[in-house]
Motif scaffolding. Structure first.
Motif, short mmCIF file in Angstrom:
data_model
loop_
_atom_site.label_atom_id
_atom_site.label_comp_id
_atom_site.label_asym_id
_atom_site.label_seq_id
_atom_site.Cartn_x
_atom_site.Cartn_y
_atom_site.Cartn_z
N ARG A 1 10.35 0.60 1.59
CA ARG A 1 9.36 0.30 2.63
C ARG A 1 9.64 1.16 3.85
O ARG A 1 10.79 1.35 4.26
N ALA A 2 8.59 1.66 4.47
CA ALA A 2 8.75 2.53 5.63
C ALA A 2 9.33 1.78 6.82
O ALA A 2 10.02 2.38 7.66
N ASP A 3 9.06 0.48 6.91
CA ASP A 3 9.56 -0.28 8.04
C ASP A 3 10.98 -0.82 7.83
O ASP A 3 11.50 -1.53 8.68
N GLY A 4 11.58 -0.52 6.68
CA GLY A 4 12.93 -0.96 6.42
C GLY A 4 13.05 -2.36 5.89
O GLY A 4 14.16 -2.80 5.53
N ALA A 5 11.97 -3.10 5.81
CA ALA A 5 12.01 -4.47 5.29
C ALA A 5 12.23 -4.43 3.78
O ALA A 5 11.86 -3.45 3.10
N PRO A 6 12.78 -5.48 3.18
CA PRO A 6 13.01 -5.49 1.74
C PRO A 6 11.69 -5.62 0.96
O PRO A 6 10.72 -6.20 1.44
N LEU A 7 11.71 -5.08 -0.22
CA LEU A 7 10.64 -5.29 -1.19
C LEU A 7 10.95 -6.59 -1.92
O LEU A 7 12.06 -6.79 -2.40
N GLY B 1 0.84 -1.17 0.00
CA GLY B 1 0.00 0.00 0.00
C GLY B 1 0.88 1.23 0.00
O GLY B 1 1.99 1.22 0.53
N ARG B 2 0.39 2.33 -0.61
CA ARG B 2 1.23 3.53 -0.71
C ARG B 2 1.63 4.05 0.67
O ARG B 2 2.71 4.59 0.86
N ASP B 3 0.75 3.87 1.67
CA ASP B 3 1.07 4.35 3.01
C ASP B 3 2.20 3.56 3.65
O ASP B 3 2.77 4.00 4.65
N ALA B 4 2.52 2.38 3.12
CA ALA B 4 3.60 1.56 3.69
C ALA B 4 4.95 1.91 3.10
O ALA B 4 5.95 1.30 3.47
N LEU B 5 4.99 2.92 2.20
CA LEU B 5 6.22 3.25 1.50
C LEU B 5 6.71 4.65 1.87
O LEU B 5 5.92 5.50 2.29
N THR B 6 7.98 4.87 1.72
CA THR B 6 8.56 6.21 1.81
C THR B 6 9.14 6.57 0.45
O THR B 6 9.53 5.69 -0.33
N PHE B 7 9.22 7.86 0.18
CA PHE B 7 9.66 8.34 -1.11
C PHE B 7 10.77 9.37 -0.92
O PHE B 7 10.69 10.23 -0.05
N THR B 8 11.79 9.27 -1.75
CA THR B 8 12.94 10.16 -1.66
C THR B 8 13.28 10.72 -3.04
O THR B 8 13.34 9.97 -4.02
N GLY B 9 13.50 12.03 -3.09
CA GLY B 9 13.97 12.66 -4.32
C GLY B 9 15.47 12.90 -4.23
O GLY B 9 15.97 13.40 -3.22
N LEU B 10 16.20 12.52 -5.25
CA LEU B 10 17.65 12.70 -5.32
C LEU B 10 17.97 13.77 -6.35
O LEU B 10 17.52 13.69 -7.50
N VAL B 11 18.76 14.75 -5.94
CA VAL B 11 19.10 15.87 -6.83
C VAL B 11 20.62 16.03 -6.87
O VAL B 11 21.31 15.73 -5.89
N PRO B 12 21.16 16.49 -7.99
CA PRO B 12 22.61 16.65 -8.07
C PRO B 12 23.10 17.78 -7.17
O PRO B 12 22.46 18.83 -7.07
N SER B 13 24.24 17.56 -6.54
CA SER B 13 24.89 18.63 -5.80
C SER B 13 25.44 19.67 -6.77
O SER B 13 25.57 19.40 -7.98
N GLU B 14 25.79 20.82 -6.26
CA GLU B 14 26.33 21.86 -7.14
C GLU B 14 27.65 21.40 -7.76
O GLU B 14 27.90 21.64 -8.94
N ALA B 15 28.49 20.71 -6.95
CA ALA B 15 29.76 20.21 -7.49
C ALA B 15 29.53 19.18 -8.59
O ALA B 15 30.26 19.14 -9.58
N GLU B 16 28.51 18.33 -8.42
CA GLU B 16 28.20 17.33 -9.44
C GLU B 16 27.69 18.01 -10.71
O GLU B 16 28.11 17.68 -11.82
N TRP B 17 26.78 18.96 -10.56
CA TRP B 17 26.22 19.67 -11.71
C TRP B 17 27.31 20.36 -12.53
O TRP B 17 27.29 20.33 -13.76
#
Length: 484
Positions: free
Chosen positions: A472-478, A437-453
């Motif tokens: 997964r929000a509980d840290g268990a594997p998908l 379920g979507r509520d059981a998941l966490t979401f992360t956005g990754l963006v380039p650092s200025e040095a990387e850019w």
């Protein structure tokens, strides 16, 4: 007018089969007739196409062939939201398109007569039109002129999208030949204004502008002249007042300036509350009230910020916004603190929180994201085996400029974080989560650092993309792909 014996004149016949009974309407493209198919015995609509005066003979032939090819292709569509093309007749130097007769008014006429439509009605109409567009795009057909005037809405809830592939050939000749712009100016996407080819994404932009017109009562980019209208498309952000929640988020996602960041038909249907892109009848009853949780607050924020980001991208394209100004604008326009969203953001690459990011295909990793720990090639695994993180969206802001050799300055870490928060949140809400379920998941956005850019070493340049990953929000594997 009477016949040889004083009676009523016989109806004009087309193709020795179709009797033209009455005129239904006319415009710059020709006349639409109510007609009778004397072979099958059914009522049909016949569009008598008139190419504008002054079209050179060679261009006239090209337009005629295009009408025939695309009308025949559109005739192969069988979606209930498509006005079916039955036949094409060329006779006496004119082309006639024989179509399904729809007893309905177009959306433009309805809004002009009654004002803005209730949001729940707009959602129902939108889902039916999305079904038609999805069917067309799957068949390799691009409409090119999605607009309120081409959407028929019946009293019984029937919704039909008409004029598939025909508008390209019969619009003003100055806009239809030699690869120039095709379509109604107020509903042209930014890339079409730039002269790029029509694509499914440009159809979806026009669809987003059509939804905005239906719910707000005014065309979002229509101005007093064609030039000012095109300027608005390229430089202005529409203001949504009556659209709220998922409808506002869908409109803003469809009006993303960059076609790669634009919602697909399936994603838009998910936001509008439909199941896939299947047809949904328009109902006069209000939608059932749903329980709202804290997670439901973000679509309004998403709607505002996606539109802001589209404007900022246009600012880079026109040279009106510098990198420091973009960062400041992003801070001012974000409508809510990031703690209200369900997405976090981290930098990656040189001097970033994730110092190395090397995720390949299919886009899953066996270790969780940990600040200070590199994600190298050894972390990649197939998504069908147990994994800790999974990429579900990716986007490269300003790719069109970079691909043309424009050296785009780093817009600022906060701007990038805001972009990732709202971009990843929007796409998280369109996921059909297969396992969790979507509520059981966490979401992360990754963006380039200025040095990387800014990194450049010979032909090697730093990463420019924004990526969205889930876990997964509980840290268990998908144990299987989470994003179905």
């Amino acid at each position: 007018m009477s016949g040889p014996l004083g009676g009523a004149a016989a109806p004009r016949m087309i193709g020795n089969r179709y009797a033209l009974l009455a005129e239904l309407g006319r415009g710059s493209m020709g006349i639409v007739w109510r007609a009778q198919d004397n072979v099958i015995g059914r009522k049909v609509a016949v569009k008598e196409l008139h190419l504008p005066e002054g079209v050179p003979p060679e261009e006239r032939q090209v337009l005629q062939r295009r009408v025939l090819r695309e009308a025949r292709t559109a005739g192969a569509l069988s979606d209930p939201g498509v006005v079916t093309v039955h036949d094409v007749v060329v006779e006496g130097g004119l082309t006639y398109i024989v179509m399904e007769l729809v007893e309905a008014q177009n959306l433009d006429t309805l809004v002009r007569a009654r004002g803005p439509m209730p949001p729940e009605h707009v959602v129902g109409i939108g889902l039916r039109v999305l079904s038609a567009l999805h069917a067309a795009h799957m068949a390799g057909i691009v409409h090119r002129d999605v607009k309120p005037g081409n959407i028929m809405v019946g009293m019984d809830g029937q919704v039909k999208l008409t004029d598939f592939g025909i508008a390209q050939a019969v619009d003003d000749p100055g806009l239809t030949v030699n690869g120039a712009i095709v379509g109604s100016p107020a509903y042209l996407s930014p890339e079409r204004v730039r002269g790029e080819p029509a694509t499914p994404a440009s159809d979806l932009w026009a669809f987003g502008a059509t939804l905005a017109y239906a719910v707000e009562g005014v065309a979002p980019f229509q101005r007093t002249s064609t030039a000012s209208t095109l300027h608005a498309i390229m430089n202005e952000t529409p203001q949504l007042h009556r659209a709220q929640g998922s409808l506002a988020a869908a409109i803003s996602g469809l009006l993303a300036s960059d076609p790669r960041a634009r919602l697909t038909a399936t994603q838009a249907a998910a936001l509008l509350g439909g199941s896939g892109t299947g047809p949904v009848a328009v109902s006069s009853a209000p939608p059932p009230q749903r329980q709202r949780s804290g997670r439901a607050k973000a679509p309004l924020v998403v709607a505002a910020v996606v539109a802001v980001l589209a404007l900022l991208a246009a600012g880079f394209a026109t040279g009106r916004v510098t990198a420091p100004e973009v960062a400041a604008t992003g801070e001012q326009q974000v409508a809510a603190p990031v703690t209200e969203l369900d997405v976090t953001a981290m930098t990656f690459g040189r001097q970033g929180q994730i110092p190395v990011w090397a995720m390949g295909e299919p886009g899953c990793g066996k270790e969780p994201l940990v600040e200070g720990v590199a994600f190298d090639w050894l972390q990649n695994v197939e998504c069908t085996v147990p994994h800790q993180i999974e990429r579900y969206a990716a986007e490269t802001p300003f790719y069109d400029l970079a691909s043309k050799g424009v050296d785009v300055p780093y817009p600022g870490e906060q701007w990038f974080r805001d972009y990732a928060l709202h971009y990843c949140d929007l796409h998280a809400r369109t996921l059909r989560v297969a396992q969790e379920g979507r509520d059981a998941l966490t979401f992360t956005g990754l963006v380039p650092s200025e040095a990387e850019w800014n990194h450049r070493d010979g032909e090697t340049v730093g990463a420019k993309e924004v990526l969205c990953v889930l876990a997964r929000a509980d840290g268990a594997p998908l144990t299987a792909p989470a994003a179905g």
